[in-house]
Design an enzyme around this catalytic site. Structure first.
Site, PDB file in Angstrom:
ATOM      1  N   LYS A  78      51.569  45.130  49.470  1.00  0.00           N
ATOM      2  CA  LYS A  78      50.194  44.483  49.336  1.00  0.00           C
ATOM      3  C   LYS A  78      49.517  44.860  49.889  1.00  0.00           C
ATOM      4  CE  LYS A  78      48.623  43.981  45.070  1.00  0.00           C
ATOM      5  NZ  LYS A  78      48.534  44.223  43.425  1.00  0.00           N
ATOM      6  N   GLY A 179      38.416  38.898  30.954  1.00  0.00           N
ATOM      7  CA  GLY A 179      38.154  40.379  32.226  1.00  0.00           C
ATOM      8  C   GLY A 179      37.961  41.558  31.365  1.00  0.00           C
ATOM      9  N   GLY A 181      37.257  45.043  33.084  1.00  0.00           N
ATOM     10  CA  GLY A 181      37.357  45.686  34.166  1.00  0.00           C
ATOM     11  C   GLY A 181      38.031  47.219  33.714  1.00  0.00           C
ATOM     12  N   VAL A 183      41.131  47.570  33.509  1.00  0.00           N
ATOM     13  CA  VAL A 183      42.490  47.064  32.375  1.00  0.00           C
ATOM     14  C   VAL A 183      42.025  46.994  31.413  1.00  0.00           C
ATOM     15  CG1 VAL A 183      44.895  45.753  32.088  1.00  0.00           C
ATOM     16  CG2 VAL A 183      44.582  47.292  34.155  1.00  0.00           C
TER      17      VAL A 183
HETATM   18  P1  NAI Z   1      38.437  44.697  37.778  1.00  0.00           P
HETATM   19  O1  NAI Z   1      37.999  44.470  38.704  1.00  0.00           O
HETATM   20  O2  NAI Z   1      38.469  46.209  37.149  1.00  0.00           O
HETATM   21  O3  NAI Z   1      38.697  43.981  36.045  1.00  0.00           O
HETATM   22  C1  NAI Z   1      38.648  42.678  36.612  1.00  0.00           C
HETATM   23  C2  NAI Z   1      37.118  41.928  35.584  1.00  0.00           C
HETATM   24  O4  NAI Z   1      37.372  40.905  35.993  1.00  0.00           O
HETATM   25  C3  NAI Z   1      35.845  42.276  35.868  1.00  0.00           C
HETATM   26  O5  NAI Z   1      35.182  43.113  34.804  1.00  0.00           O
HETATM   27  C4  NAI Z   1      35.448  40.989  36.618  1.00  0.00           C
HETATM   28  O6  NAI Z   1      34.258  41.035  36.377  1.00  0.00           O
HETATM   29  C5  NAI Z   1      36.357  39.828  35.478  1.00  0.00           C
HETATM   30  N1  NAI Z   1      36.413  38.567  36.327  1.00  0.00           N
HETATM   31  C6  NAI Z   1      36.890  37.732  36.994  1.00  0.00           C
HETATM   32  N2  NAI Z   1      36.605  36.849  37.584  1.00  0.00           N
HETATM   33  C7  NAI Z   1      36.742  36.095  35.838  1.00  0.00           C
HETATM   34  C8  NAI Z   1      36.770  36.000  35.375  1.00  0.00           C
HETATM   35  N3  NAI Z   1      37.038  34.292  35.757  1.00  0.00           N
HETATM   36  N4  NAI Z   1      36.619  35.470  33.508  1.00  0.00           N
HETATM   37  C9  NAI Z   1      35.838  37.128  33.013  1.00  0.00           C
HETATM   38  N5  NAI Z   1      36.247  38.138  34.402  1.00  0.00           N
HETATM   39  C10 NAI Z   1      36.411  37.546  35.255  1.00  0.00           C
HETATM   40  O7  NAI Z   1      40.265  45.078  37.128  1.00  0.00           O
HETATM   41  P2  NAI Z   1      41.735  45.332  37.052  1.00  0.00           P
HETATM   42  O8  NAI Z   1      41.632  46.755  37.797  1.00  0.00           O
HETATM   43  O9  NAI Z   1      41.079  45.413  35.211  1.00  0.00           O
HETATM   44  O10 NAI Z   1      43.004  44.496  37.197  1.00  0.00           O
HETATM   45  C11 NAI Z   1      42.655  43.062  36.097  1.00  0.00           C
HETATM   46  C12 NAI Z   1      43.922  42.103  36.901  1.00  0.00           C
HETATM   47  O11 NAI Z   1      45.304  43.269  36.384  1.00  0.00           O
HETATM   48  C13 NAI Z   1      43.990  42.400  37.503  1.00  0.00           C
HETATM   49  O12 NAI Z   1      44.938  40.662  38.477  1.00  0.00           O
HETATM   50  C14 NAI Z   1      45.394  42.872  38.719  1.00  0.00           C
HETATM   51  O13 NAI Z   1      45.774  42.431  39.917  1.00  0.00           O
HETATM   52  C15 NAI Z   1      46.088  43.668  37.437  1.00  0.00           C
HETATM   53  N6  NAI Z   1      46.296  44.412  37.567  1.00  0.00           N
HETATM   54  C16 NAI Z   1      45.615  45.716  37.655  1.00  0.00           C
HETATM   55  C17 NAI Z   1      46.214  46.546  36.987  1.00  0.00           C
HETATM   56  C18 NAI Z   1      45.567  47.710  37.492  1.00  0.00           C
HETATM   57  O14 NAI Z   1      46.477  49.687  36.838  1.00  0.00           O
HETATM   58  N7  NAI Z   1      44.556  47.988  37.480  1.00  0.00           N
HETATM   59  C19 NAI Z   1      48.185  46.854  37.736  1.00  0.00           C
HETATM   60  C20 NAI Z   1      48.442  45.499  37.017  1.00  0.00           C
HETATM   61  C21 NAI Z   1      47.771  44.406  37.335  1.00  0.00           C
END
Ligand code: NAI
Length: 347
Positions: A78, A179, A181, A183
């Site tokens: 990572k 969240g 975002g 995913v």
């Molecule tokens: P992203 O950055 O697009 O979305 C994360 C969202 O969570 C953001 O909208 C942010 O504002 C929100 N957030 C942060 N802290 C928060 C809280 N305390 N309460 C509510 N919302 C909060 O990230 P993504 O890509 O959606 O990833 C989400 C999680 O999944 C991360 O932990 C990432 O490591 C994990 N992940 C993602 C993968 C992918 O394919 N994108 C693959 C495997 C794991």
């Protein structure tokens, strides 16, 4: 570093800085026993560099477990870039990141994680071939991993609900998504298609509201989500949100989501088990994205084959939960043992 609990005998840890572009990053290669260490690059604002190191180490070890559980021929690594990054320097900074990745000679292959886009990695790819998640070729999986991750997660949620409740399916079940975002947003759509009632929260409320408009979800404040009455909590924000306090009080029966390193402490997992809350280990559930980007990098794997590998997450979760119940152990303990055995066998 060697004394940190997260160190876990990493093969290589590289700190790199490029003053000309503002890059400051740590690249952690946990294991190449099963193949090149593959895992995303995160761009985040850390309170101090040692917090970035801890995050990189924890995340890369998790990638080793995840990739082994998904039977991928890759190891775990990572990268973490210390933000913030000035928008006008973003592109050159990712080019510098590409040069840093290149120095590792293929031991580490990068992809997207929180805060990093396909365009960022395309900039890095000008200087290294050891990046993936760049684009989906015709009939092939690849590009943004998030939708693939969401598909794997929804299958795992279905398996956990079938294990924990009488009757299959998500129709009528309430799922609280933390969240909205990349995913979490897609996951809400998939849950809506299955007839689930969705409650969503994001610290960026506008994001949660945009998802709600699209999926019919209800929006609550981010600090209220953990307490809303629901059947399932799906953590899709950052890691460490399942604290001991949350584990001791959560009203849900199932916790299953995409975020990496959800359990703030091992104790939180034990508390959940003692209260009969089913926790699906993140590194088993959220492999859909890495399955897709590994296929893109390795080549010769069709989109249909990738979909089949992602569909296998559901039965994998079902058999893990059954095995953990039989053994009287927490699912994350059983899964970590299985993953480490696969890595040891490859070594
Ligand atoms: P992203 O950055 O697009 O979305 C994360 C969202 O969570 C953001 O909208 C942010 O504002 C929100 N957030 C942060 N802290 C928060 C809280 N305390 N309460 C509510 N919302 C909060 O990230 P993504 O890509 O959606 O990833 C989400 C999680 O999944 C991360 O932990 C990432 O490591 C994990 N992940 C993602 C993968 C992918 O394919 N994108 C693959 C495997 C794991």
């Amino acid at each position: 570093m060697f004394d940190r609990p997260e160190y876990d005998d990493h093969e290589t840890v590289m700190w790199t800085r490029d003053p000309a572009t503002g890059l400051s990053a740590v690249i952690a290669v946990h294991s190449t026993a099963r193949g090149p260490a593959m895992g995303g690059c995160r761009l985040w604002r850390y309170a101090e560099p040692s917090a970035a190191l801890a995050d990189a180490l924890r995340l890369s070890m998790g990638m080793t477990l995840k990739n082994a559980m998904a039977d991928l021929p890759v190891g775990g690594g990572k990268a973490v870039i210390l933000g913030p990054v000035a928008p006008e320097r973003r592109e050159v900074m990712f080019e510098a990141f590409g040069r840093a990745v290149e120095k590792l000679g293929g031991a580490y292959v990068s992809a997207e994680d929180v805060g990093v886009t396909v365009a960022d990695l395309q900039a890095a790819a000008r200087y290294t071939s050891h990046v993936t998640g760049l684009r989906a070729a015709d009939g092939r999986a690849g590009g943004d991993p998030s939708p693939y991750t969401a598909h794997g997660v929804v299958g795992g949620i279905e398996a956990a609900v079938a294990h924990g409740f009488d009757g299959e399916g998500l129709a009528g079940r309430t799922v609280a998504v933390q969240g909205a975002g990349a995913v979490g947003g897609v996951l809400c759509g998939l849950l809506a298609e299955r007839g689930a009632r969705i409650i969503v929260a994001d610290v960026d409320r506008a994001r949660a509201e945009a998802v709600a408009t699209r999926t019919g979800a209800e929006v609550v404040d981010a600090d209220r989500l953990a307490n809303v009455p629901a059947d399932v909590l799906a953590p899709c924000a950052l890691g460490g949100t399942i604290t001991d306090a949350l584990a001791a009080a959560t009203p849900v029966r199932v916790i299953a989501g995409a975020a990496n390193n959800q359990l703030a402490t091992p104790k939180a997992g034990l508390l959940l088990r003692a209260r009969g809350v089913i926790y699906v280990p993140d590194f088993v559930l959220n492999a859909g994205g890495i399955i897709a980007v590994a296929a893109e990098h390795l080549g010769g794997i069709t989109e249909a084959e990738v979909q089949a590998q992602i569909a296998a997450i559901r039965p994998r979760v079902a058999s893990l939960l059954a095995e953990a119940e039989r053994a009287g152990e927490a699912p994350e303990v059983v899964a970590e043992r299985a993953a480490r055995a696969k890595v040891a066998a490859a070594r």
